[in-house]
Design a protein around this motif. Structure first.
Motif, PDB file in Angstrom:
ATOM      1  N   ARG A  91      -2.898  -8.944  -2.386  1.00 13.71           N
ATOM      2  CA  ARG A  91      -2.794  -8.161  -0.971  1.00 13.71           C
ATOM      3  C   ARG A  91      -1.915  -6.861  -1.044  1.00 13.71           C
ATOM      4  NH1 ARG A  91      -4.584 -12.676   3.023  1.00 13.71           N
ATOM      5  NH2 ARG A  91      -6.264 -13.458   1.633  1.00 13.71           N
ATOM      6  N   TYR A  92      -0.684  -7.116  -1.413  1.00 10.31           N
ATOM      7  CA  TYR A  92       0.224  -6.039  -1.479  1.00 10.31           C
ATOM      8  C   TYR A  92      -0.474  -4.688  -2.129  1.00 10.31           C
ATOM      9  CZ  TYR A  92       4.603  -3.395  -2.270  1.00 10.31           C
ATOM     10  OH  TYR A  92       5.547  -2.644  -2.153  1.00 10.31           O
ATOM     11  N   GLY A  93      -1.180  -4.989  -3.144  1.00  7.20           N
ATOM     12  CA  GLY A  93      -1.658  -3.850  -3.988  1.00  7.20           C
ATOM     13  C   GLY A  93      -2.785  -3.161  -2.946  1.00  7.20           C
ATOM     14  N   VAL A  94      -3.550  -3.884  -2.308  1.00  4.84           N
ATOM     15  CA  VAL A  94      -4.319  -3.446  -1.388  1.00  4.84           C
ATOM     16  C   VAL A  94      -3.701  -2.349  -0.506  1.00  4.84           C
ATOM     17  CG1 VAL A  94      -6.191  -3.806   0.494  1.00  4.84           C
ATOM     18  CG2 VAL A  94      -6.198  -4.881  -1.860  1.00  4.84           C
ATOM     19  N   ALA A  95      -2.596  -3.178   0.103  1.00  4.12           N
ATOM     20  CA  ALA A  95      -1.760  -2.259   1.158  1.00  4.12           C
ATOM     21  C   ALA A  95      -1.043  -1.179   0.623  1.00  4.12           C
ATOM     22  CB  ALA A  95      -0.701  -3.474   1.692  1.00  4.12           C
ATOM     23  N   ARG A  96      -0.851  -0.848  -0.551  1.00  7.35           N
ATOM     24  CA  ARG A  96      -0.512   0.360  -1.129  1.00  7.35           C
ATOM     25  C   ARG A  96      -1.226   1.412  -1.140  1.00  7.35           C
ATOM     26  NH1 ARG A  96       4.209  -0.115  -0.050  1.00  7.35           N
ATOM     27  NH2 ARG A  96       3.039  -1.214   1.118  1.00  7.35           N
ATOM     28  N   ARG A  97      -2.446   1.244  -0.590  1.00  8.90           N
ATOM     29  CA  ARG A  97      -3.452   2.546  -0.277  1.00  8.90           C
ATOM     30  C   ARG A  97      -3.623   3.353  -1.634  1.00  8.90           C
ATOM     31  NH1 ARG A  97      -2.061   4.255   5.871  1.00  8.90           N
ATOM     32  NH2 ARG A  97      -2.005   2.122   6.812  1.00  8.90           N
ATOM     33  N   LEU A  98      -3.784   2.751  -2.774  1.00  9.71           N
ATOM     34  CA  LEU A  98      -4.279   3.656  -3.834  1.00  9.71           C
ATOM     35  C   LEU A  98      -5.604   4.436  -3.701  1.00  9.71           C
ATOM     36  CD1 LEU A  98      -3.198   1.335  -6.640  1.00  9.71           C
ATOM     37  CD2 LEU A  98      -2.249   2.856  -6.015  1.00  9.71           C
ATOM     38  N   GLN A  99      -6.311   4.146  -2.830  1.00 11.96           N
ATOM     39  CA  GLN A  99      -7.501   4.835  -2.584  1.00 11.96           C
ATOM     40  C   GLN A  99      -7.123   6.213  -2.016  1.00 11.96           C
ATOM     41  OE1 GLN A  99      -6.655   2.311  -0.724  1.00 11.96           O
ATOM     42  NE2 GLN A  99      -7.025   2.515   1.511  1.00 11.96           N
ATOM     43  N   MET A 100      -6.040   6.469  -1.391  1.00  7.59           N
ATOM     44  CA  MET A 100      -5.648   7.474  -0.980  1.00  7.59           C
ATOM     45  C   MET A 100      -5.583   8.850  -2.255  1.00  7.59           C
ATOM     46  SD  MET A 100      -2.067   6.743   1.070  1.00  7.59           S
ATOM     47  CE  MET A 100      -1.808   8.361   1.767  1.00  7.59           C
ATOM     48  N   LEU A 101      -5.443   8.085  -3.193  1.00  8.85           N
ATOM     49  CA  LEU A 101      -5.351   8.989  -4.557  1.00  8.85           C
ATOM     50  C   LEU A 101      -6.728   9.574  -5.014  1.00  8.85           C
ATOM     51  CD1 LEU A 101      -2.873   6.934  -6.539  1.00  8.85           C
ATOM     52  CD2 LEU A 101      -2.154   8.979  -5.266  1.00  8.85           C
ATOM     53  N   GLU A 102      -7.668   9.007  -4.295  1.00 10.95           N
ATOM     54  CA  GLU A 102      -9.188   9.219  -4.610  1.00 10.95           C
ATOM     55  C   GLU A 102      -9.739  10.400  -3.549  1.00 10.95           C
ATOM     56  OE1 GLU A 102     -11.019   5.588  -5.111  1.00 10.95           O
ATOM     57  OE2 GLU A 102      -9.575   5.229  -6.801  1.00 10.95           O
ATOM     58  N   ASP A 103      -9.146  10.689  -2.529  1.00 12.14           N
ATOM     59  CA  ASP A 103      -9.462  11.581  -1.561  1.00 12.14           C
ATOM     60  C   ASP A 103      -9.828  12.991  -1.718  1.00 12.14           C
ATOM     61  OD1 ASP A 103     -10.152  12.999   0.841  1.00 12.14           O
ATOM     62  OD2 ASP A 103      -8.270  12.314   1.883  1.00 12.14           O
ATOM     63  N   GLU A 104     -10.856  13.259  -2.392  1.00 12.29           N
ATOM     64  CA  GLU A 104     -11.039  14.573  -2.774  1.00 12.29           C
ATOM     65  C   GLU A 104     -11.219  15.622  -1.807  1.00 12.29           C
ATOM     66  OE1 GLU A 104     -14.354  14.431  -5.573  1.00 12.29           O
ATOM     67  OE2 GLU A 104     -13.457  12.944  -6.703  1.00 12.29           O
ATOM     68  N   THR A 105     -10.869  15.372  -0.637  1.00 17.83           N
ATOM     69  CA  THR A 105     -10.825  16.684   0.473  1.00 17.83           C
ATOM     70  C   THR A 105      -9.527  17.375   0.317  1.00 17.83           C
ATOM     71  OG1 THR A 105      -9.779  15.184   2.233  1.00 17.83           O
ATOM     72  CG2 THR A 105     -12.393  15.292   2.155  1.00 17.83           C
ATOM     73  N   LEU A 106      -8.438  16.525  -0.479  1.00 16.34           N
ATOM     74  CA  LEU A 106      -7.075  17.134  -0.604  1.00 16.34           C
ATOM     75  C   LEU A 106      -6.907  17.541  -2.071  1.00 16.34           C
ATOM     76  CD1 LEU A 106      -5.038  14.495   1.456  1.00 16.34           C
ATOM     77  CD2 LEU A 106      -5.644  16.771   2.230  1.00 16.34           C
ATOM     78  N   ALA A 107      -6.202  18.504  -2.272  1.00  9.70           N
ATOM     79  CA  ALA A 107      -5.735  18.794  -3.704  1.00  9.70           C
ATOM     80  C   ALA A 107      -5.052  17.818  -4.403  1.00  9.70           C
ATOM     81  CB  ALA A 107      -4.985  20.061  -3.540  1.00  9.70           C
ATOM     82  N   PRO A 108      -5.350  17.663  -5.867  1.00  8.55           N
ATOM     83  CA  PRO A 108      -4.773  16.748  -6.353  1.00  8.55           C
ATOM     84  C   PRO A 108      -3.035  16.372  -6.241  1.00  8.55           C
ATOM     85  CG  PRO A 108      -6.057  18.152  -7.831  1.00  8.55           C
ATOM     86  CD  PRO A 108      -6.173  18.429  -6.572  1.00  8.55           C
ATOM     87  N   ALA A 109      -2.325  17.440  -6.001  1.00 14.66           N
ATOM     88  CA  ALA A 109      -0.775  17.460  -6.057  1.00 14.66           C
ATOM     89  C   ALA A 109      -0.653  16.754  -4.835  1.00 14.66           C
ATOM     90  CB  ALA A 109      -0.218  18.652  -6.323  1.00 14.66           C
ATOM     91  N   ALA A 110      -1.471  17.360  -3.701  1.00 14.62           N
ATOM     92  CA  ALA A 110      -1.179  16.872  -1.981  1.00 14.62           C
ATOM     93  C   ALA A 110      -1.408  15.408  -1.908  1.00 14.62           C
ATOM     94  CB  ALA A 110      -2.156  17.840  -1.204  1.00 14.62           C
TER      95      ALA A 110
END
Length: 190
Positions: A59-78
């Motif tokens: 559950r902690y892993g889910v709360a780390r919001r790794l899916q943020m890293l897949e948001d292609e509306t933002l540049a990779p570095a952002a």
């Protein structure tokens, strides 16, 4: 209104207890008391405190919001900087008293529990792979500075983050996180 699941109450209470006092600093009795359930109900849902810790880690892993890293509306570095900023804000929300549960459990249990150590290792590997993928995207867009391979840099960033989170917990200060971001910005162009 339906009653909340006793299992959910136990997981939520354990997460709070583990964050505040660590795995070895809390017993099943205190977890069930914090959850407001009878001690006997614990074993109806978990064969051991270690099994409960594995569920809390998931559950902690889910709360780390790794899916943020897949948001292609933002540049990779952002995306990557935003992810670490989210983690920093979470540490600050608790005045730097909690640290990262991966690091906390890794340090506390790596020689005591192969199951928890394995879960922490797998979580860190998943996180590192996602960071490496973003760094590879950054390299393709020309925003990754230097010649360091994305996989090596991903390992470095995750390891540096874990060290900064631990040091922030020790110093009760954002300075280690500020140092992390200063180095991050020297490596990845936002």
């Amino acid at each position: 209104m339906p009653r909340p699941s006793v299992r959910e109450q136990l997981v939520n209470a354990a997460a709070e207890c583990f964050e505040e006092r660590g795995f070895n600093g809390i017993g099943v009795q205190e977890i069930t008391r914090s959850a407001g359930v009878p001690k006997g109900s614990f074993y109806n849902h978990f064969p051991s405190k270690e099994a409960l810790a594995v569920e809390v880690l998931h559950r902690y892993g889910v709360a780390r919001r790794l899916q943020m890293l897949e948001d292609e509306t933002l540049a990779p570095a952002a995306r990557l900087r935003g992810h670490f900023r989210f983690l920093a804000d979470d540490l600050e929300r608790f005045q730097f008293t909690r640290g990262c549960l991966y690091g906390n459990f890794g340090a506390e249990l790596s020689t005591q529990s192969a199951e928890v150590r394995g879960q922490v290792e797998a979580a860190l590997e998943r996180w590192t792979a996602k960071v490496a993928a973003l760094l590879q995207e950054s390299r393709a867009t020309g925003t990754l500075k230097g010649a360091v391979e994305p996989e090596s840099l991903a390992n470095f960033l995750v390891n540096a983050w874990e060290g900064a989170a631990l040091r922030a917990k020790v110093t009760r200060s954002s300075k280690p996180l500020d140092d992390f971001f200063a180095l991050f910005d020297s490596l990845v162009e936002s």
